[in-house]
Design a protein around this motif. Structure first.
Motif, PDB file in Angstrom:
ATOM      1  N   SER A  49       0.857  -1.178   0.000  1.00 13.85           N
ATOM      2  CA  SER A  49       0.000   0.000   0.000  1.00 13.85           C
ATOM      3  C   SER A  49       0.898   1.235   0.000  1.00 13.85           C
ATOM      4  N   LYS A  50       0.260   2.361  -0.144  1.00 10.69           N
ATOM      5  CA  LYS A  50       1.039   3.596  -0.133  1.00 10.69           C
ATOM      6  C   LYS A  50       1.694   3.818   1.226  1.00 10.69           C
ATOM      7  N   ARG A  51       1.000   3.387   2.282  1.00 10.61           N
ATOM      8  CA  ARG A  51       1.554   3.559   3.626  1.00 10.61           C
ATOM      9  C   ARG A  51       2.762   2.663   3.843  1.00 10.61           C
ATOM     10  N   SER A  52       2.679   1.419   3.442  1.00  7.04           N
ATOM     11  CA  SER A  52       3.810   0.514   3.625  1.00  7.04           C
ATOM     12  C   SER A  52       4.985   0.925   2.754  1.00  7.04           C
ATOM     13  N   LEU A  53       4.693   1.400   1.552  1.00  8.59           N
ATOM     14  CA  LEU A  53       5.771   1.881   0.692  1.00  8.59           C
ATOM     15  C   LEU A  53       6.397   3.151   1.268  1.00  8.59           C
ATOM     16  N   TRP A  54       5.590   3.962   1.929  1.00  8.43           N
ATOM     17  CA  TRP A  54       6.092   5.173   2.604  1.00  8.43           C
ATOM     18  C   TRP A  54       7.131   4.792   3.662  1.00  8.43           C
ATOM     19  N   GLU A  55       6.810   3.786   4.475  1.00  3.74           N
ATOM     20  CA  GLU A  55       7.738   3.363   5.515  1.00  3.74           C
ATOM     21  C   GLU A  55       8.955   2.664   4.926  1.00  3.74           C
ATOM     22  N   CYS A  56       8.753   1.910   3.867  1.00  6.86           N
ATOM     23  CA  CYS A  56       9.879   1.214   3.259  1.00  6.86           C
ATOM     24  C   CYS A  56      10.873   2.204   2.671  1.00  6.86           C
ATOM     25  N   LEU A  57      10.367   3.247   2.030  1.00  7.06           N
ATOM     26  CA  LEU A  57      11.240   4.260   1.444  1.00  7.06           C
ATOM     27  C   LEU A  57      11.821   5.227   2.472  1.00  7.06           C
ATOM     28  N   ASN A  58      11.389   5.099   3.703  1.00  6.95           N
ATOM     29  CA  ASN A  58      11.937   5.965   4.774  1.00  6.95           C
ATOM     30  C   ASN A  58      11.643   7.436   4.482  1.00  6.95           C
ATOM     31  N   ILE A  59      10.410   7.707   4.079  1.00 10.39           N
ATOM     32  CA  ILE A  59      10.046   9.061   3.662  1.00 10.39           C
ATOM     33  C   ILE A  59      10.090  10.036   4.840  1.00 10.39           C
TER      34      ILE A  59
ATOM     35  N   THR B 183      23.280  -0.106  -4.490  1.00 14.20           N
ATOM     36  CA  THR B 183      23.022   1.231  -3.948  1.00 14.20           C
ATOM     37  C   THR B 183      23.254   2.254  -5.050  1.00 14.20           C
ATOM     38  N   LEU B 184      22.268   3.052  -5.311  1.00 18.93           N
ATOM     39  CA  LEU B 184      22.324   4.114  -6.320  1.00 18.93           C
ATOM     40  C   LEU B 184      22.007   5.432  -5.637  1.00 18.93           C
ATOM     41  N   SER B 185      22.775   6.475  -5.977  1.00 20.52           N
ATOM     42  CA  SER B 185      22.681   7.744  -5.260  1.00 20.52           C
ATOM     43  C   SER B 185      22.299   8.868  -6.196  1.00 20.52           C
TER      44      SER B 185
ATOM     45  N   LEU C 259      20.028  15.738  -4.401  1.00 20.07           N
ATOM     46  CA  LEU C 259      18.866  16.613  -4.481  1.00 20.07           C
ATOM     47  C   LEU C 259      19.297  17.962  -3.912  1.00 20.07           C
ATOM     48  N   SER C 260      19.330  18.954  -4.755  1.00 25.82           N
ATOM     49  CA  SER C 260      19.782  20.278  -4.327  1.00 25.82           C
ATOM     50  C   SER C 260      18.618  21.251  -4.349  1.00 25.82           C
ATOM     51  N   MET C 261      18.618  22.142  -3.377  1.00 24.31           N
ATOM     52  CA  MET C 261      17.610  23.183  -3.266  1.00 24.31           C
ATOM     53  C   MET C 261      18.308  24.536  -3.230  1.00 24.31           C
ATOM     54  N   ASN C 262      17.524  25.544  -3.013  1.00 24.94           N
ATOM     55  CA  ASN C 262      18.063  26.909  -3.016  1.00 24.94           C
ATOM     56  C   ASN C 262      19.211  27.038  -2.038  1.00 24.94           C
ATOM     57  N   GLU C 263      20.100  27.998  -2.349  1.00 24.94           N
ATOM     58  CA  GLU C 263      21.196  28.378  -1.459  1.00 24.94           C
ATOM     59  C   GLU C 263      22.135  27.214  -1.183  1.00 24.94           C
ATOM     60  N   LYS C 264      22.386  26.382  -2.199  1.00 26.29           N
ATOM     61  CA  LYS C 264      23.389  25.334  -2.122  1.00 26.29           C
ATOM     62  C   LYS C 264      23.128  24.371  -0.966  1.00 26.29           C
ATOM     63  N   ARG C 265      21.903  23.934  -0.838  1.00 22.17           N
ATOM     64  CA  ARG C 265      21.542  22.929   0.155  1.00 22.17           C
ATOM     65  C   ARG C 265      21.386  21.591  -0.572  1.00 22.17           C
ATOM     66  N   PHE C 266      22.086  20.586  -0.061  1.00 25.62           N
ATOM     67  CA  PHE C 266      22.173  19.296  -0.742  1.00 25.62           C
ATOM     68  C   PHE C 266      21.706  18.191   0.191  1.00 25.62           C
ATOM     69  N   ILE C 267      21.080  17.207  -0.422  1.00 28.95           N
ATOM     70  CA  ILE C 267      20.712  15.959   0.250  1.00 28.95           C
ATOM     71  C   ILE C 267      21.176  14.814  -0.652  1.00 28.95           C
ATOM     72  N   ILE C 268      21.897  13.865  -0.063  1.00 25.98           N
ATOM     73  CA  ILE C 268      22.313  12.679  -0.808  1.00 25.98           C
ATOM     74  C   ILE C 268      21.324  11.568  -0.497  1.00 25.98           C
ATOM     75  N   MET C 269      20.650  11.083  -1.523  1.00 17.83           N
ATOM     76  CA  MET C 269      19.660  10.014  -1.365  1.00 17.83           C
ATOM     77  C   MET C 269      20.256   8.724  -1.920  1.00 17.83           C
ATOM     78  N   ASN C 270      20.452   7.775  -1.031  1.00 15.89           N
ATOM     79  CA  ASN C 270      20.988   6.462  -1.406  1.00 15.89           C
ATOM     80  C   ASN C 270      19.818   5.480  -1.531  1.00 15.89           C
ATOM     81  N   PHE C 271      19.509   5.110  -2.745  1.00 13.74           N
ATOM     82  CA  PHE C 271      18.429   4.155  -2.995  1.00 13.74           C
ATOM     83  C   PHE C 271      19.027   2.746  -2.964  1.00 13.74           C
ATOM     84  N   LYS C 272      18.525   1.957  -2.031  1.00 15.78           N
ATOM     85  CA  LYS C 272      19.000   0.584  -1.865  1.00 15.78           C
ATOM     86  C   LYS C 272      17.931  -0.366  -2.379  1.00 15.78           C
ATOM     87  N   LEU C 273      18.302  -1.167  -3.352  1.00 16.58           N
ATOM     88  CA  LEU C 273      17.360  -2.137  -3.900  1.00 16.58           C
ATOM     89  C   LEU C 273      18.028  -3.519  -3.948  1.00 16.58           C
ATOM     90  N   ASN C 274      17.195  -4.525  -3.818  1.00 15.79           N
ATOM     91  CA  ASN C 274      17.666  -5.913  -3.756  1.00 15.79           C
ATOM     92  C   ASN C 274      16.933  -6.701  -4.830  1.00 15.79           C
TER      93      ASN C 274
END
Length: 1352
Positions: A742-752, A865-867, A870-885
């Motif tokens: 479900s959308k809820r379980s996928l939400w938790e799996c993706l660590n949103i 692991t694929l990374s 994600l950058s936003m205004n004022e040089k703010r960065f987030i590294i998202m590591n997608f882990k798939l099996n």
């Protein structure tokens, strides 16, 4: 002016009063200043420029040109020929200004006023002041030596020496030695006249021509116009033999003369400071005219006086025309001798001019080894042999036409030069004729001019007198002919230097803040014609009064400012005197004469004042981080003192510098009763709530940066809510991971949740924040899975979002050919195809939604692991590591929904009698079943310690079937308030061993949500084919062995006909969930009602249940079947056809395209259930809830959770159904409103909360004020007494028994009102949106119309 004491040699003290009547009558308006700088101008030359004057008015204007009235006309070097002119409206004219310097090496500055008045008015209303300035330059020459010595004897070959005259100027300069044209008797100079080019030099040869043994000397002066003479002393000894000169030294007669002009004028000066060695009573002998035929010679006499204390011998060097007798004579000490000079011309009609030389020797030689150099003297003689009526007309001119000497101190002398030039080929004799009494001296007074002659002019002023202008008219007699006499004017000025400081030499310093220092600028004006140097005697002042610029220089007619400071520690009012010494300066560098004293008075006054601001507070509200905002306020000084302040910003509660804001101006000075505009530039770079204050500190003075201690005072404060524009993932719009998710379980799996936390906390220029996002496990295949995330800009500012892949693998760059001649380097990396993340639009406007699509492909076995950045205004960065099996083929794998194997149980109330079972879900997304077995050793050990069954697993072992999920039931019944962590191993059939981390705690507080949260969709995406009104249901706690129903809506968002089938979900022994009417068909854009029924069994539990719905497009299915039939029919038609050509046999192709087959897809509803046991009913339910005594009195949804639609300009979103599709307009959703594109009436700043509040109020009002609600009230008024049913009948009773029970027990009234309002709202939705649902109404017809009076 005060009288000067002539008997005293002290510094003179005087006052120079100048008539300021014209200044006092000057207009009160400020003049328009035009500055004209002529730069450097050579003396004797002039430079002109033009200034444009325009009449911008609409009337005729008269202009009058006036020079500075305080400047003497003789020293006026800026001229204009224009005296007055008129200008018509919008007319312009040009005025020529000429600068002609009068004094060499001077800085000239003056102004010319142009006064304007209209033809209709007589008063002046405009002034244009032309401030002219320029520098006078003259020649600069120097000679290599001032002494040339000769020692010769008959056998010596050379008796010639050379000296160098160097021109340091940039222009050529003419020089001429002061000698006549006759052969020189002893020393010969070649050349004695010439021109030295700019920055060049000439060599002058001096030849010693003695023929008689002895000692000789002669002083030569090299004359240069506008330059002091260059002096050369020639000394020569003619020995009989070389051995005779050995051992003899020569000594020079001492001279006490410093100025080179004084040395030149020594023999003609009437007033001398030191007694000379000798003098002539007449150094000029003019024989006039001699008749060559009748008169052979003429004799004149002169007296030579020996002023020395010893006898001297005078030896003359005779000339052929002029002869002095006696030729040699000894004159005793301090006595005189008479010499006769005979003039005998050698030819007729000629002019004779000679400089007769004599040497003066000491009569007594005191030492045999020291020989004293003789002195030389010149007697100038002039005569001619013209007949009485015979002579030639002179061609003569002098430069300048009027001689102006530099200003001089009274009793002192000054010098300048005059150039006499003959324009013809014949020589011209000249003789200066002076007035009866004169203050000027000229040398030579007579002589002959062949090309040019330089005359030195000296002014001798009277001592101890008032400022005086000397002006005399002399005459030049040419060729001794009275008919050829030309006038020449000599001008000079004698005065003391003077300046005026402030007003009447008074300096006023008022309004000084106590404890501070005030610096005032006071004008100092040069009221004399001198270039002056001033100096204040600051030693007479106290420590609190200082003159910061005690010394300086001023050119004539110029002004400057001096700075005076006063610092006081208490209130005071005093007066201090100070003396200013003023010196005269010559040629910009030499201080001349004694200084003048000027008494200056300094008046000071100190007091205390404070500053205040209006406004005193400002609220920025919510502002964006890393942006500049500003606010302004006015700073007032209502006191009587001048305040020098420094503004700074501090945090409100602590005296620490606030680094996010700057105040302007930081430093300033505020006069009494004045105000100034100040501002704050607020550039926060740290989110949060900021409270800051602006305070001012006193500065001791206006120019210093130091502050006075303990003088901080707060005057202004501001606050702001600082936010970084960021996005939040608010919804999973769609995915194709199947019915297990479900959308809820996928939400938790993706660590949103952690991703949203990282997005909200991203910092500026920080790329270290890394978030792990786990994708569901799946078998290896080539199918693309996707998940659509709805990202919302939760702030009021636009967010710029960009995505960039981060390389983690070792795949190298490879060159590929994009075209025939272009090659590029790209990554041939298979991992780049496994995960793709994209966003629809990178710019997300405030409070709007955009979709992000994540595509996944499981074709590489194992964990990858694929990374992404994600950058936003004022040089703010987030590294998202997608882990798939990616699970290998025929491999069994047990997967988890959460990111970790941590089981976090809900806090358990200690008074619970029958604790709930917690359900932890696994899933098997492979085609191979997986068995598991839980090791209960930790459970048993804990139970043994408590001697109570605290832990229990209902299904410690089991098999998870293929493509199914499986629950793990864990029971926890605590006995104390304590947190427990257990590590329980779980063994799988494939040999893997998983360790579960179980965390639980007991609490004494009963934490219950009485009203369950209504999980409405946070965003709606138009690309999703099916939309559920709620994809997550949290049902209020209900008891075991009971059931409850919920209603949701399902909407077909596509243009296809869809069929859906809700699958029943059952958790063995816990509960079952099913849809009342599971199989239906949805037409395009149709909404249907889904009634979900939940049944509970005999076990209390807390769990989440997935209710999957399988959908398929009937439209695509029919299209596929039709295209398949068409293809088969066409294939039968062409199977026997063929074409024979030269190339062979060809068969026709089937042109019918088989459309893709319709595939089923899923959407899953997540239900969160809380089932309680009967024994805990009183612990978790209130009596009102148990007896159903109150309705649902509030709207159970948060305003912030209402759905937001994605901004997507190119795609049409949900709209109101329109039967005429040809006329339907494409509309988009913006800020939760339906608005048409390009609508001018839409306000993007509308408040969403207010909008929803108005909608809800309108819906409730429509229900309450309807006829339907009146009928309900009428029925309730006539109803029987109320009895409450405390038993719950079974739903499967026969119909007659159920009717009998209804007659015996009435339903409570409040639930009836609740159900009626619920029914009316549903009917309203059905009528407005055209849902076409079947609502089962009760016996009472609420739609009937009743005749009731209108409600007030």
């Amino acid at each position: 002016m005060s009288e000067i004491n002539t008997a005293c040699n002290c510094n003179y003290k005087y006052d120079l009063n100048i008539n300021l009547s014209e200044t006092n009558n000057a207009p009160s308006f400020d003049p328009v200043v035009i500055k004209v700088n002529f730069g450097e101008v050579r003396i004797g030359h002039e430079k002109s420029t033009k200034v444009t004057i325009s009449n911008d008015g609409d009337v005729l204007k008269n202009y009058i040109v006036k020079h500075n009235p305080h400047t003497l006309s003789a020293y006026q070097c800026f001229h204009t020929l224009t005296r007055s002119f008129d200008l018509t409206p919008h007319e312009t004219t040009k005025i020529r200004i000429t600068y002609k310097p009068l004094i060499v090496w001077s800085q000239d500055q003056n102004f010319i006023s142009i006064l304007c008045k209209s033809s209709e008015e007589q008063e002046l209303h405009e002034e244009i002041r032309l401030e002219a300035s320029g520098n006078s330059i003259g020649p600069q020459l120097q000679i290599s030596t001032n002494m040339v010595n000769f020692n010769t004897w008959p056998q010596m070959q050379s008796n010639k020496k050379a000296l160098e005259i160097r021109n340091l100027s940039a222009f050529p300069v003419e020089f001429k030695f002061d000698v006549d044209d006759a052969p020189m008797p002893i020393f010969e100079i070649v050349p004695h006249v010439g021109i030295v080019d700019g920055n060049r030099h000439v060599i002058v040869n001096i030849t010693f021509r003695a023929t008689t043994f002895g000692v000789y000397s002669q002083r030569f002066f090299c004359m240069i116009h506008n330059h002091h003479p260059l002096m050369v002393d020639c000394f020569g000894v003619y020995w009989k033999t070389e051995q005779q000169r050995a051992g003899i030294k020569h000594a020079k007669n001492p001279e006490i003369v410093e100025n080179i002009y004084d040395r030149y004028m020594r023999d003609v000066q009437a007033i001398v400071k030191e007694t000379p060695a000798f003098s002539f009573n007449d150094a000029y002998l003019n024989f006039g005219s001699i008749d060559f035929k009748n008169e052979k010679e003429s004799t004149l006499v002169t007296t030579f006086t020996n002023h020395r204390q010893q006898a001297v011998i005078v030896k003359w060097y005779q000339d052929e025309v002029f002869k002095v007798t006696p030729g040699q004579i000894e004159i005793p000490a301090e006595e005189c001798a008479l010499f006769e000079c005979n003039f005998r011309p050698s030819m007729i009609d000629n002019i004779y001019s000679r400089n007769l030389l004599c040497n003066i020797y000491n009569a007594e030689q005191k030492s045999e080894t020291i020989s004293t150099m003789p002195l030389s003297a010149i007697l100038r003689v002039l005569g001619h042999s013209f007949s009485e009526h015979n002579s030639w007309v002179p061609q003569f001119q002098h430069n300048p036409g009027s001689v102006v000497l530099p200003p001089v101190l009274p009793g002192d002398t000054c010098f300048t030069t005059l150039e006499l030039r003959s324009a013809g080929y014949l020589p011209t004799s000249f003789k200066f004729i002076s007035p009866t009494t004169s203050n000027f001296l000229l040398k030579p007074m007579m002589g002959t001019v062949r090309t040019s002659t330089i005359v030195v002019v000296q002014l001798v002023s009277f001592p101890n007198e008032k400022p005086k202008m000397y002006s005399e008219q002399w005459h030049i007699l040419l060729n001794n002919d009275k008919n050829h006499k030309i006038p020449i004017c000599l001008k000079g000025y004698a005065a003391y230097p003077s300046v005026e400081i402030g007003q009447n030499n008074t300096i006023i310093i008022r309004g000084v803040q106590v404890g501070c220092e005030e610096v005032v600028s006071v004008s100092i004006r040069n009221t004399s014609q001198f270039h002056v140097h001033y100096e204040f005697m600051t030693c007479d002042l106290p420590d609190e009064v200082k003159i910061l610029t005690p010394t300086g220089s001023l050119t004539s007619n110029s002004a400057n400012t001096i700075k005076v400071s006063f610092k006081s520690s208490a209130r005071v009012c005093k007066q201090f005197p100070v003396t200013c010494l003023v010196y005269a300066i010559r040629e910009l560098k030499q201080i001349h004469g004694s200084p003048a004293e000027i008494c200056v008075t300094i008046n000071v006054e100190a007091d205390h004042s404070d500053l205040c601001s209006l406004p005193s507070r400002y609220d920025f509200g919510t502002v964006e981080c890393h942006h500049i905002y500003s606010s302004e306020f006015c700073l007032f000084n209502y006191g009587h003192t001048t305040i020098h302040y420094e503004l700074s910003v501090y945090w409100r509660h602590v005296m620490e510098h606030y680094e996010h804001a700057t105040v302007w101006p930081v430093y300033g000075t505020l006069e009494p009763k004045a105000h100034v505009h100040c501002g704050i530039n607020f550039g926060p770079h740290q989110p949060g709530v900021h409270y800051a204050r602006v305070c001012y500190k006193l500065r001791p003075d206006a120019n210093g940066l130091e502050t006075v201690e303990n003088t901080e005072k707060f005057i202004y404060e501001f606050e702001a809510q600082i936010v970084n524009p960021y996005i939040q993932i608010i919804e999973i719009a769609d995915h194709n991971f199947g019915p297990l998710f479900s959308k809820r379980s996928l939400w938790e799996c993706l660590n949103i949740n952690w991703l949203n936390h990282a997005l909200a906390g991203a910092r500026h220029n920080d790329s270290t924040m890394c978030i792990d996002l786990n994708l569901p496990d799946a078998e290896m295949n080539n199918k693309y899975f996707y998940v659509t995330l709805m990202a919302r800009n939760v702030t009021q500012f636009a967010v710029q979002v960009s995505l960039k892949r981060k390389k983690l693998c070792d795949c190298e760059l490879q060159e590929v050919g994009a075209f025939l001649s272009i090659r590029r380097r790209v990554y041939q990396c298979p991992h780049r195809q496994m995960c793709k993340l994209s966003i629809m639009e990178e710019t997300i406007s405030p409070l709007s939604v955009q979709s992000m699509t994540l595509q996944v492909n499981y074709f590489c076995e194992g964990e990858t692991t694929l990374s992404y950045y994600l950058s936003m205004n004022e040089k703010r960065f987030i590294i998202m590591n997608f882990k798939l099996n990616a699970i290998g083929v025929d491999q069994a794998w047990l997967s988890k929904y959460s990111s970790t194997y941590c089981i976090l149980l809900q806090p358990m109330y200690l008074n619970t009698k029958q604790a709930n079972y917690y359900v932890y879900w696994f899933y098997n997304n492979t085609k191979t079943p997986v068995s598991y077995e839980l090791n209960e050793l930790e459970f048993n050990q804990s139970n043994k310690n408590y001697r109570f069954e605290v832990w229990k697993c209902l299904n410690p072992s089991g098999v998870v079937k293929e493509y199914e999920s499986h629950p793990l039931l864990i029971h926890y019944h605590p006995l104390e308030k304590k947190s427990i962590v257990l590590h329980v191993p779980l063994a799988l059939s494939d040999g893997r061993r998983i360790e579960l981390h179980i965390r639980a705690r007991g609490t004494r507080t009963n934490i219950q949500n009485k009203i369950p949260k209504l999980y409405l969709p946070a965003a709606i995406c138009a690309n999703v084919p099916v939309h559920l009104s709620m994809d997550r249901l949290r049902i209020q706690a209900f008891p075991v062995w009971s059931s409850t129903t919920r209603m949701i809506f399902i909407t077909n968002m596509s243009d296809d006909i869809l069929g859906y089938n809700w699958l029943k979900t059952e958790v063995a022994g816990l509960c079952s969930v099913e849809v009342m009417d599971p199989n239906r068909v949805l037409r395009p854009h149709q909404t249907d009602v889904i009634v979900v029924r939940v049944k509970s069994y005999g076990v209390a539990c807390s769990t989440r249940v997935h209710l999957p719905c399988q959908l398929i497009s009937h439209t695509k299915y029919l299209q596929h079947q039709k295209s398949l039939k068409d293809y088969q029919r066409r294939q039968q038609e062409i199977q026997d056809e063929f074409i024979i050509t030269d190339k062979g046999i060809t068969y026709p192709e089937n042109e019918v395209m088989i459309l893709p087959e319709a595939k089923s897809f899923y959407t899953t509803l997540a239900l969160e259930l809380e089932i309680k046991s009967f024994v805990d009913r009183d612990a978790f339910y209130s009596p009102e809830e148990q007896f159903i005594l109150e309705p649902q009195s509030i709207f159970p949804a948060s305003i912030d959770t209402l759905p937001h639609k994605q901004k997507q300009p190119s795609i049409a979103f949900l709209s109101k159904p329109n039967n005429d599709k040809s006329q339907s307009s494409s509309i988009s959703f913006n800020d939760d409103l339906y608005v048409e594109k390009n609508s001018d009436e839409f306000d993007p700043n509308i408040d969403n909360v207010e909008f929803y509040r108005q909608v809800i109020e309108a819906l409730l009002a429509d229900a309450i004020f309807s006829n339907r609600f009146r009928a309900v009230l009428d029925v309730q008024k006539r109803a029987a007494p109320i009895y409450y049913s405390q038993i719950r009948p079974q739903k499967d009773l026969p119909t007659d028994i159920e009717k009998h029970l209804d007659d015996m027990y009435n339903e409570p009234q409040m639930p009836v009102v609740k159900d009626v309002m619920h029914t009316m709202l549903l009917k309203s939705f059905d009528e407005i949106f055209g849902l076409k649902t079947k609502l089962h109404e009760k016996v009472i017809d609420y739609n009937r119309e009743v005749d009731l009076p209108a409600l007030p």
